[in-house]
Design an enzyme around this catalytic site. Structure first.
Site, PDB file in Angstrom:
ATOM      1  N   GLU A  62      -9.322  16.424  46.345  1.00 32.46           N
ATOM      2  CA  GLU A  62      -9.592  15.065  46.823  1.00 32.46           C
ATOM      3  C   GLU A  62      -8.319  14.351  47.270  1.00 32.46           C
ATOM      4  O   GLU A  62      -8.102  13.176  46.963  1.00 32.46           O
ATOM      5  CB  GLU A  62     -10.358  14.247  45.776  1.00 32.46           C
ATOM      6  CG  GLU A  62     -11.759  14.762  45.512  1.00 32.46           C
ATOM      7  CD  GLU A  62     -12.689  13.742  44.862  1.00 32.46           C
ATOM      8  OE1 GLU A  62     -12.384  12.528  44.892  1.00 32.46           O
ATOM      9  OE2 GLU A  62     -13.726  14.170  44.324  1.00 32.46           O
ATOM     10  N   TYR A  99     -15.727  10.702  55.274  1.00 38.35           N
ATOM     11  CA  TYR A  99     -15.018  11.221  54.108  1.00 38.35           C
ATOM     12  C   TYR A  99     -14.509  12.628  54.392  1.00 38.35           C
ATOM     13  O   TYR A  99     -15.291  13.537  54.656  1.00 38.35           O
ATOM     14  CB  TYR A  99     -15.918  11.254  52.862  1.00 38.35           C
ATOM     15  CG  TYR A  99     -15.195  11.816  51.658  1.00 38.35           C
ATOM     16  CD1 TYR A  99     -14.471  10.985  50.813  1.00 38.35           C
ATOM     17  CD2 TYR A  99     -15.195  13.179  51.379  1.00 38.35           C
ATOM     18  CE1 TYR A  99     -13.769  11.483  49.734  1.00 38.35           C
ATOM     19  CE2 TYR A  99     -14.493  13.707  50.300  1.00 38.35           C
ATOM     20  CZ  TYR A  99     -13.792  12.847  49.477  1.00 38.35           C
ATOM     21  OH  TYR A  99     -13.084  13.346  48.406  1.00 38.35           O
ATOM     22  N   GLU A 101     -11.229  15.384  52.872  1.00 38.96           N
ATOM     23  CA  GLU A 101     -10.188  15.576  51.866  1.00 38.96           C
ATOM     24  C   GLU A 101      -9.460  16.881  52.163  1.00 38.96           C
ATOM     25  O   GLU A 101      -9.943  17.726  52.924  1.00 38.96           O
ATOM     26  CB  GLU A 101     -10.775  15.614  50.456  1.00 38.96           C
ATOM     27  CG  GLU A 101     -11.666  16.830  50.194  1.00 38.96           C
ATOM     28  CD  GLU A 101     -12.163  16.899  48.751  1.00 38.96           C
ATOM     29  OE1 GLU A 101     -11.523  17.614  47.956  1.00 38.96           O
ATOM     30  OE2 GLU A 101     -13.187  16.255  48.442  1.00 38.96           O
ATOM     31  N   HIS A 152     -13.959  23.037  46.338  1.00 37.73           N
ATOM     32  CA  HIS A 152     -14.648  21.842  45.842  1.00 37.73           C
ATOM     33  C   HIS A 152     -16.026  21.838  46.486  1.00 37.73           C
ATOM     34  O   HIS A 152     -16.169  21.550  47.679  1.00 37.73           O
ATOM     35  CB  HIS A 152     -13.868  20.574  46.224  1.00 37.73           C
ATOM     36  CG  HIS A 152     -14.468  19.314  45.693  1.00 37.73           C
ATOM     37  ND1 HIS A 152     -14.059  18.058  46.113  1.00 37.73           N
ATOM     38  CD2 HIS A 152     -15.427  19.100  44.763  1.00 37.73           C
ATOM     39  CE1 HIS A 152     -14.750  17.136  45.470  1.00 37.73           C
ATOM     40  NE2 HIS A 152     -15.599  17.740  44.647  1.00 37.73           N
ATOM     41  N   ASP A 186     -13.173  22.095  41.367  1.00 35.86           N
ATOM     42  CA  ASP A 186     -14.352  21.330  40.970  1.00 35.86           C
ATOM     43  C   ASP A 186     -15.549  21.990  41.639  1.00 35.86           C
ATOM     44  O   ASP A 186     -15.887  21.690  42.772  1.00 35.86           O
ATOM     45  CB  ASP A 186     -14.188  19.878  41.407  1.00 35.86           C
ATOM     46  CG  ASP A 186     -15.398  19.023  41.055  1.00 35.86           C
ATOM     47  OD1 ASP A 186     -16.334  19.544  40.405  1.00 35.86           O
ATOM     48  OD2 ASP A 186     -15.424  17.835  41.450  1.00 35.86           O
ATOM     49  N   ASP A 231     -15.683  21.693  36.339  1.00 34.98           N
ATOM     50  CA  ASP A 231     -14.481  22.399  36.783  1.00 34.98           C
ATOM     51  C   ASP A 231     -14.409  23.772  36.122  1.00 34.98           C
ATOM     52  O   ASP A 231     -14.555  23.882  34.901  1.00 34.98           O
ATOM     53  CB  ASP A 231     -13.250  21.571  36.431  1.00 34.98           C
ATOM     54  CG  ASP A 231     -13.330  20.168  37.025  1.00 34.98           C
ATOM     55  OD1 ASP A 231     -12.839  19.974  38.142  1.00 34.98           O
ATOM     56  OD2 ASP A 231     -13.914  19.271  36.369  1.00 34.98           O
ATOM     57  N   HIS A 271     -12.062  13.238  36.204  1.00 34.71           N
ATOM     58  CA  HIS A 271     -12.015  14.618  35.725  1.00 34.71           C
ATOM     59  C   HIS A 271     -10.745  14.839  34.914  1.00 34.71           C
ATOM     60  O   HIS A 271      -9.710  14.236  35.199  1.00 34.71           O
ATOM     61  CB  HIS A 271     -11.978  15.620  36.892  1.00 34.71           C
ATOM     62  CG  HIS A 271     -13.250  15.738  37.658  1.00 34.71           C
ATOM     63  ND1 HIS A 271     -14.032  16.875  37.645  1.00 34.71           N
ATOM     64  CD2 HIS A 271     -13.885  14.867  38.478  1.00 34.71           C
ATOM     65  CE1 HIS A 271     -15.087  16.692  38.421  1.00 34.71           C
ATOM     66  NE2 HIS A 271     -15.017  15.489  38.945  1.00 34.71           N
TER      67      HIS A 271
END
Length: 280
Positions: A62, A99, A101, A152, A186, A231, A271
């Site tokens: 992220e 969004y 990342e 992720h 994740d 995770d 997390h």
């Protein structure tokens, strides 16, 4: 005096001999929405640096903007001049224009170096954020060369993405010429994103080449209202499997370790990082 001199020489020799005997410590940390704004909080920056400094290799998920990683690296290496960190950064990932990342992988340059970097070519667009792979060479660990793969998953598509991770691993291992790989990140691999039934029947679990190192009864979330092992570490390759330090795969609860409040902790992330050791 002569005996004392010999004693100190022996201590020095033993110290030198054991420098290279430390296990390689690896982690993965979803730092929620890593940004310059988050790192501008001095307390948050200090906590993040303390977490990172535990490890030889750590993936950070992220990452919202590249300049946040540059800011983090500058601050981190001011305190680690003798053994600084390097970083490799994936491209921007995500299906939504609102969004995206990146994955960042930080590593101590005196302990390991990067041999190859590979962004999985997701031609069928099955991953929201396609896996990113780095082959490391370590002077101390066994095997000396291994692949670190970060993922992720999209929560709404977790089972399918984990299924496809099997063929992604095959593609990456073939490209790297190395079967020894640690898949980390994740994975949203618990609770309502991946039921126990879905987990037990998923190809990434049933394929015996893969060993899951973080159990489903572990909680990698900060919130007191959740108890989910989102995770995970998944290891492939006989040599790497044999050299994972037993019982070293765990969640690092930095809230307890650093005696932080819930508010201090949740400001960093929702997390906790996961960690594992490879035998030297």
């Amino acid at each position: 005096m002569k005996q004392m001199t010999m004693y100190f020489r022996l201590v020095l020799l033993l110290s030198i001999a054991t420098v290279g005997l430390c296990n390689l410590k690896i982690a993965s940390f979803n730092i929620k929405w890593l940004s310059v704004n988050k790192l501008s909080n001095n307390e948050t920056m200090t906590i993040i640096k303390k977490v990172i400094e535990r490890y030889d290799i750590i993936s950070i998920l992220e990452v919202r903007a590249d300049n946040s990683i540059h800011m983090l690296m500058q601050n981190l290496n001011m305190d680690n001049r003798d053994n600084p960190y390097g970083v490799v950064l994936s491209k921007k990932l995500g299906h939504s224009v609102h969004y995206t990342e990146s994955y960042a992988i930080l590593f101590r340059i005196n302990n390991v170096f990067v041999q190859e970097v590979y962004q999985f070519p997701d031609q069928d667009d099955v991953f929201a954020r396609e896996p990113y792979a780095v082959m490391f060479h370590s002077l101390d660990s066994r095997p000396a060369n291994f692949v670190y793969i970060v993922l992720h998953t999209q929560p709404t598509n977790t089972p399918a993405e984990l299924e496809h991770m099997v063929s992604a691993y095959d593609n990456i291992a073939n490209f790297m010429g190395n079967q020894n790989a640690l898949i980390a990140g994740d994975l949203n691999a618990d609770c309502h994103y991946l039921s126990q039934t879905s987990h037990d029947h998923n190809r990434l679990y049933t394929d015996k080449r893969f060993t899951w190192l973080i159990d489903s009864d572990v909680d990698s979330t900060v919130s007191t209202g959740t108890d989910c092992a989102y995770d995970r570490f998944i290891v492939a390759g006989d040599e790497l499997k044999q050299n994972i330090v037993p019982n070293s795969a765990r969640v690092y609860n930095f809230q307890q370790a650093m005696k932080l409040t819930y508010d201090q902790t949740i400001t960093v992330s929702d997390h906790f990082p996961i960690e594992v050791e490879i035998r030297s």
